[in-house]
Write an enzyme that holds these catalytic residues in place. Structure first.
Site: not given
Length: 156
Positions: A43-45, A48
């Protein structure tokens, strides 16, 4: 915990690339400050990379993007390099910024409770006032919503 309409809490923290980021150095620009739990997670990738893909559009609107997580700066270096992230990733290892913005909270996942970063984004105005906050962010279409809000500020 900071709320919409209040002055943004300032901080000075290390970031990727050996930089130190002082939030108030960006006063006079729109600041898109997004908090995320952890580098290199799905999710963070995605989030970003979505911000990466819209960086030029944010710049065109006079906005800078800053990502913040508790990961150390050297891990941010690897994350930014791997995904070509053109904006600073701030290392908030002592949770100074996360606590000031109220995003360090009790979370529940698979029946377990733990403290962690609640994915959140803040748009800070040129006068350092929090113009908009998104908490408990769902990644899909989020960056588009943030960009649309920044564009509204310029059109208004």
């Amino acid at each position: 915990m900071v709320r919409q309409g209040e002055k943004a809490p300032d901080f000075e923290l290390p970031a990727n690339g050996g930089k130190t980021i002082r939030l108030s150095d960006y006063k006079g620009s729109y600041i898109v400050l997004y908090f995320y739990p952890k580098d290199m997670t799905p999710g963070c990738t995605t989030e970003a990379c979505d911000f990466r893909d819209q960086t030029e559009a944010f710049k065109k609107e006079g906005a800078i993007v800053l990502g913040v997580s508790p990961d150390p700066a050297d891990k941010h270096d690897k994350f930014a390099e791997k995904h070509g992230l053109p904006f600073p990733l701030v290392a908030d290892e002592d949770l100074e910024a996360a606590k000031a913005y109220g995003v360090w909270q009790l979370k529940k996942n698979f029946g377990k409770e733990y403290m962690g970063i609640v994915r959140s984004t803040f748009v800070i105005g040129k006068d350092f006032t929090v113009l908009k906050e998104w908490r408990n962010v769902k990644v899909k279409n989020h960056v588009d919503d943030v960009l649309a809000f920044v564009k509204e500020q310029n059109d208004g």
